[in-house]
Design a protein around this motif. Sequence first.
Motif, PDB file in Angstrom:
ATOM      1  N   GLU A 158       3.862 -18.729  14.213  1.00  0.00           N
ATOM      2  CA  GLU A 158       2.816 -17.892  13.625  1.00  0.00           C
ATOM      3  C   GLU A 158       2.143 -18.630  12.470  1.00  0.00           C
ATOM      4  N   VAL A 159       0.834 -18.444  12.381  1.00  0.00           N
ATOM      5  CA  VAL A 159       0.108 -19.044  11.265  1.00  0.00           C
ATOM      6  C   VAL A 159      -1.102 -18.170  10.942  1.00  0.00           C
ATOM      7  N   THR A 160      -1.434 -18.102   9.668  1.00  0.00           N
ATOM      8  CA  THR A 160      -2.614 -17.349   9.260  1.00  0.00           C
ATOM      9  C   THR A 160      -3.642 -18.326   8.733  1.00  0.00           C
ATOM     10  N   THR A 161      -4.868 -18.144   9.189  1.00  0.00           N
ATOM     11  CA  THR A 161      -5.925 -19.051   8.770  1.00  0.00           C
ATOM     12  C   THR A 161      -7.218 -18.267   8.641  1.00  0.00           C
ATOM     13  N   LYS A 162      -8.285 -18.955   8.271  1.00  0.00           N
ATOM     14  CA  LYS A 162      -9.620 -18.350   8.223  1.00  0.00           C
ATOM     15  C   LYS A 162     -10.555 -19.324   8.911  1.00  0.00           C
ATOM     16  N   LEU A 163     -11.437 -18.800   9.708  1.00  0.00           N
ATOM     17  CA  LEU A 163     -12.421 -19.671  10.357  1.00  0.00           C
ATOM     18  C   LEU A 163     -13.754 -19.457   9.659  1.00  0.00           C
ATOM     19  N   PRO A 164     -14.483 -20.543   9.421  1.00  0.00           N
ATOM     20  CA  PRO A 164     -15.588 -20.477   8.466  1.00  0.00           C
ATOM     21  C   PRO A 164     -16.840 -19.750   8.944  1.00  0.00           C
ATOM     22  N   ALA A 165     -17.132 -19.797  10.224  1.00  0.00           N
ATOM     23  CA  ALA A 165     -18.435 -19.268  10.669  1.00  0.00           C
ATOM     24  C   ALA A 165     -18.309 -18.759  12.094  1.00  0.00           C
ATOM     25  N   ALA A 166     -19.327 -18.048  12.536  1.00  0.00           N
ATOM     26  CA  ALA A 166     -19.342 -17.560  13.917  1.00  0.00           C
ATOM     27  C   ALA A 166     -19.339 -18.738  14.883  1.00  0.00           C
ATOM     28  N   GLY A 167     -18.834 -18.481  16.079  1.00  0.00           N
ATOM     29  CA  GLY A 167     -18.845 -19.523  17.094  1.00  0.00           C
ATOM     30  C   GLY A 167     -17.468 -19.742  17.675  1.00  0.00           C
ATOM     31  N   LYS A 168     -17.374 -20.777  18.466  1.00  0.00           N
ATOM     32  CA  LYS A 168     -16.125 -21.037  19.179  1.00  0.00           C
ATOM     33  C   LYS A 168     -15.320 -22.141  18.517  1.00  0.00           C
ATOM     34  N   TYR A 169     -14.010 -21.944  18.560  1.00  0.00           N
ATOM     35  CA  TYR A 169     -13.067 -22.899  17.980  1.00  0.00           C
ATOM     36  C   TYR A 169     -12.007 -23.221  19.004  1.00  0.00           C
ATOM     37  N   LYS A 170     -11.634 -24.462  19.053  1.00  0.00           N
ATOM     38  CA  LYS A 170     -10.516 -24.839  19.918  1.00  0.00           C
ATOM     39  C   LYS A 170      -9.289 -25.064  19.059  1.00  0.00           C
ATOM     40  N   VAL A 171      -8.192 -24.498  19.485  1.00  0.00           N
ATOM     41  CA  VAL A 171      -6.932 -24.720  18.777  1.00  0.00           C
ATOM     42  C   VAL A 171      -6.003 -25.491  19.708  1.00  0.00           C
ATOM     43  N   ILE A 172      -5.367 -26.491  19.141  1.00  0.00           N
ATOM     44  CA  ILE A 172      -4.499 -27.377  19.906  1.00  0.00           C
ATOM     45  C   ILE A 172      -3.128 -27.386  19.238  1.00  0.00           C
ATOM     46  N   ALA A 173      -2.153 -26.820  19.920  1.00  0.00           N
ATOM     47  CA  ALA A 173      -0.779 -26.820  19.398  1.00  0.00           C
ATOM     48  C   ALA A 173      -0.082 -28.049  19.953  1.00  0.00           C
ATOM     49  N   ASP A 174       0.550 -28.792  19.067  1.00  0.00           N
ATOM     50  CA  ASP A 174       1.146 -30.086  19.389  1.00  0.00           C
ATOM     51  C   ASP A 174       2.628 -29.993  18.999  1.00  0.00           C
ATOM     52  N   PHE A 175       3.517 -30.162  19.956  1.00  0.00           N
ATOM     53  CA  PHE A 175       4.941 -29.915  19.686  1.00  0.00           C
ATOM     54  C   PHE A 175       5.811 -30.641  20.709  1.00  0.00           C
ATOM     55  N   ILE A 176       7.118 -30.660  20.436  1.00  0.00           N
ATOM     56  CA  ILE A 176       8.076 -31.324  21.330  1.00  0.00           C
ATOM     57  C   ILE A 176       9.252 -30.378  21.588  1.00  0.00           C
ATOM     58  N   PRO A 177       9.274 -29.706  22.728  1.00  0.00           N
ATOM     59  CA  PRO A 177      10.476 -28.910  23.031  1.00  0.00           C
ATOM     60  C   PRO A 177      11.655 -29.867  23.177  1.00  0.00           C
ATOM     61  N   THR A 178      12.781 -29.535  22.588  1.00  0.00           N
ATOM     62  CA  THR A 178      13.926 -30.438  22.627  1.00  0.00           C
ATOM     63  C   THR A 178      14.294 -30.770  24.072  1.00  0.00           C
ATOM     64  N   GLY A 179      14.427 -32.061  24.321  1.00  0.00           N
ATOM     65  CA  GLY A 179      14.772 -32.516  25.661  1.00  0.00           C
ATOM     66  C   GLY A 179      13.558 -32.799  26.523  1.00  0.00           C
ATOM     67  N   MET A 180      12.385 -32.508  26.017  1.00  0.00           N
ATOM     68  CA  MET A 180      11.154 -32.787  26.768  1.00  0.00           C
ATOM     69  C   MET A 180      10.282 -33.737  25.946  1.00  0.00           C
ATOM     70  N   GLY A 181       9.146 -34.110  26.526  1.00  0.00           N
ATOM     71  CA  GLY A 181       8.228 -34.996  25.821  1.00  0.00           C
ATOM     72  C   GLY A 181       7.295 -34.220  24.911  1.00  0.00           C
ATOM     73  N   SER A 182       6.546 -34.976  24.135  1.00  0.00           N
ATOM     74  CA  SER A 182       5.518 -34.394  23.284  1.00  0.00           C
ATOM     75  C   SER A 182       4.440 -33.757  24.165  1.00  0.00           C
ATOM     76  N   MET A 183       3.976 -32.588  23.789  1.00  0.00           N
ATOM     77  CA  MET A 183       2.969 -31.926  24.622  1.00  0.00           C
ATOM     78  C   MET A 183       2.033 -31.063  23.782  1.00  0.00           C
ATOM     79  N   THR A 184       0.958 -30.596  24.409  1.00  0.00           N
ATOM     80  CA  THR A 184       0.037 -29.700  23.720  1.00  0.00           C
ATOM     81  C   THR A 184      -0.250 -28.471  24.589  1.00  0.00           C
ATOM     82  N   GLN A 185      -0.625 -27.413  23.911  1.00  0.00           N
ATOM     83  CA  GLN A 185      -1.170 -26.219  24.556  1.00  0.00           C
ATOM     84  C   GLN A 185      -2.431 -25.869  23.788  1.00  0.00           C
ATOM     85  N   THR A 186      -3.467 -25.453  24.499  1.00  0.00           N
ATOM     86  CA  THR A 186      -4.736 -25.220  23.818  1.00  0.00           C
ATOM     87  C   THR A 186      -5.276 -23.829  24.103  1.00  0.00           C
ATOM     88  N   GLU A 187      -6.135 -23.373  23.208  1.00  0.00           N
ATOM     89  CA  GLU A 187      -6.781 -22.072  23.389  1.00  0.00           C
ATOM     90  C   GLU A 187      -8.133 -22.120  22.689  1.00  0.00           C
TER      91      GLU A 187
END
Length: 316
Positions: A158-187
């Motif tokens: 969980e994270v709280t943030t503020k986005l500056p203006a109207a429009g679209k934003y891409k969020v990219i989560a970057d993490f490593i589940p233990t035992g797996m490789g580095s990966m991303t999920q986006t929204e």
Amino acid sequence: MRRIAILMFISIAILAACGKSEDGSGTGHGGHGTEETNAGHGAEGTHGADDAKTGHQAEEAKTGNGADGKNAGHGNHTERTQSPADEHKVHAVWKLSASSPKPQEELTLTIELRDHEEKAIEQFDINHEKKMHLIVVSEDLSYFDHIHPEYKEAGTFEVTTKLPAAGKYKVIADFIPTGMGSMTQTEWITVAGEAPQQKAMEPESELTKVVNGKEIALNIDHLMAGMDANLSFHIRRADDQTPVSDLEPYLGAVGHVVILSADTEQYLHVHPTDERATGPEANFATSFPKSGVYKIWGQFQHQGEVFVVPFVVEVP
Ligand SMILES: [Cu+2]
């Protein structure tokens, strides 16, 4: 409460889909998203069958969107990883605290990570001091943020943030589940209101910037798609040109570099070749996957202050 959050999520996904076909930059999750949600969310007690269905519909909206644009089914590229096989075992359920976030309004983002059997992923390797790094950019890449969601429980960040203006934003989560490789999920997140004019990125011929009283010069050798490229940042004081040789570690390294292609499809998170360097040079090795225009953000810390320096390059 959960139902409301999910409904909100759907409306955002649909809004995103609608906005998308007009500008044609095609950013849906494509095939990736479809795979992720077909399994449904029923496995855990807290997620009913209806939730599974709505989640699926939301993803379908985005899939349709991807097909409209020029980059249908791009998921394979955005989700850059050292082990693509592992990545397909993981999916993210994104939730927002507001159905239609407003500019400058606090927005809480929840990211639930699950495996292909819908079980929460609970173990993560610490990578540069954090279990998850989250990159937030506006669609035209004029806005950049690098934040660190907090791990709560049961695979949820969980994270709280503020986005500056109207429009679209891409969020990219970057993490490593233990035992797996580095990966991303986006929204994608759509902030309500009339989006400001999108600025096309212009490649810069002169890679020198002044930020926070520092003059940062970027030199790239072998700037060519598919080649090993060396990014060398040289940092001096802007006022008297004195080299800055007392950079401080930021998240355990002399600096961090995030790179995105102009269409946001290609994501690279690059760490320094010598993490313990303190300046005035900081060197990074990477490889641009395809030719095109890319934005590069270097992040460094000096005298307790983190600064971000952006550059736009064209990769032949
Ligand atoms: Cu980070």
